[in-house]
Design a protein around this motif. Structure first.
Motif, PDB file in Angstrom:
ATOM      1  N   PRO A  28       0.808  -1.222   0.000  1.00  0.00           N
ATOM      2  CA  PRO A  28       0.000   0.000   0.000  1.00  0.00           C
ATOM      3  C   PRO A  28       0.842   1.274   0.000  1.00  0.00           C
ATOM      4  O   PRO A  28       0.520   2.249  -0.688  1.00  0.00           O
ATOM      5  CB  PRO A  28      -0.816  -0.127   1.294  1.00  0.00           C
ATOM      6  N   GLU A  64      -5.808   1.997   0.857  1.00  0.00           N
ATOM      7  CA  GLU A  64      -4.892   1.005   0.278  1.00  0.00           C
ATOM      8  C   GLU A  64      -4.536  -0.069   1.316  1.00  0.00           C
ATOM      9  O   GLU A  64      -4.455  -1.257   0.990  1.00  0.00           O
ATOM     10  CB  GLU A  64      -3.617   1.680  -0.230  1.00  0.00           C
ATOM     11  N   ASN A  65      -4.314   0.339   2.562  1.00  0.00           N
ATOM     12  CA  ASN A  65      -4.016  -0.625   3.629  1.00  0.00           C
ATOM     13  C   ASN A  65      -5.166  -1.604   3.828  1.00  0.00           C
ATOM     14  O   ASN A  65      -4.955  -2.814   3.990  1.00  0.00           O
ATOM     15  CB  ASN A  65      -3.737   0.104   4.945  1.00  0.00           C
TER      16      ASN A  65
END
Length: 324
Positions: free
Chosen positions: A30, A269-270
């Motif tokens: 990420p 994203e994580n």
């Protein structure tokens, strides 16, 4: 002199010569995706143990996974014997890495006790064997990341750069501090210049790069690229910031609104990579870097660290952005 330009590393050409450094526990997928959006020409993954890969460690195997959104990406491996290094670089290639890097500069004691990292600088013959094994095992470019010296008694940068070139490496990244310095002190630009003059392959300067001034300094010393590590931790858009500074523009990521938008991007994203619970947990660790320097920042941070759902985080950030 043109400081920002495309850079050819073996068969791979990257759009610009600003590169994200590999950092353990930080440069996961990420974060790499966000740094590419933030202007990096190439992103490097956190180092992976060749020994762990050899024994099928699931966590290490997952670290080699490449998101289609994160090209071009370099996978870094570390190890102490030719067989496992050869296996590791093949693994990285099969997982989609564009470049593979051998670490010979990490000063962490645990890595050094295993015969890897900066202790390889003491045994150049062994380092040459490991690097040659990596080069012969894959079709993608192989690079070396090391340091200019172990201590301040003997500077090895030029010699190690020549070793890398002779072994077929496509480029060498030199951290311009001795291993004994870890991350403290001013980088030795003269040592970088000597290494650049010793080889024809690209030398990528690393160490203490926080702004455009340092980039100019490294490039004027002969570096063809610059690698940024700690400076990117709280600002994955430092690459674009440096490009803006060199072009005489005001960097946009310093604006609190822009910073919160980037942070939300990183959280998303994580979550996409780790799942909601772990993704949010990982994001909390860097909240101090992102939620700061605006009215009620401490209060916003206090609320954020108690939230467990992405929908609630989006709502908090939307309210905060509306008030800025």
């Amino acid at each position: 002199m043109t400081f920002i330009h495309p850079l050819k590393i073996g068969s791979v050409t990257i759009k610009n010569n600003l590169i994200l450094a590999p950092m353990a526990g930080i440069t996961d997928s990420p974060f790499r995706v966000l740094c590419l959006r933030g202007g990096a020409g190439l992103v490097c993954a956190e180092m992976v143990s060749a020994h762990a890969l050899h024994y099928g460690n699931a966590k290490s195997g997952k670290m080699l996974q490449v998101n289609p959104k994160e090209h071009p990406v370099s996978m870094q491996v570390f190890g102490s014997d030719e067989q496992t290094i050869a296996e590791a670089v093949k693994n990285a290639e099969s997982c989609g890495a564009d470049i593979v890097d051998l670490n010979a500069g990490c000063p962490v004691k645990k890595i050094n006790k295993a015969g890897a990292g900066c202790v390889l600088m003491k045994d150049e013959a062994k380092l040459a064997r490991l690097l040659s094994a990596a080069v012969k095992s894959v079709a993608i470019p192989v690079t070396l990341k090391t340091r200019i010296a172990l201590n301040h008694k003997e500077f090895l940068g030029a010699r190690l750069a020549k070793l890398a070139e002779d072994c077929g490496a496509a480029a060498v990244t030199l951290h311009a501090r001795a291993a004994a310095d870890v991350h403290s002190g001013e980088p030795d630009v003269d040592a970088l210049a000597k290494a650049c003059a010793a080889v024809k392959i690209p030398v990528i300067g690393n160490g203490g790069v926080l702004n455009a001034s340092r980039v100019k300094e490294f490039m004027e010393a002969g570096c063809q690229g610059v690698m940024i590590g700690r400076g990117a931790v709280g600002n994955p858009f430092i690459f674009q910031d440096i490009c803006d500074e060199l072009a005489g523009k005001t960097p946009t990521s310093k604006d609190p609104k822009k910073r919160l938008e980037i942070y939300l991007n990183l959280i998303e994203e994580n979550i996409a990579f780790y799942g909601e619970r772990i993704g949010i947990n990982r994001s909390r660790k860097t909240a101090g870097y992102w939620i700061k320097d605006f009215p009620n920042a401490a209060q916003v941070r206090g609320v954020f660290v108690r939230l467990d759902a992405l929908s609630d985080i989006r709502k908090l950030f939307a309210q905060t952005l509306a008030g800025l």
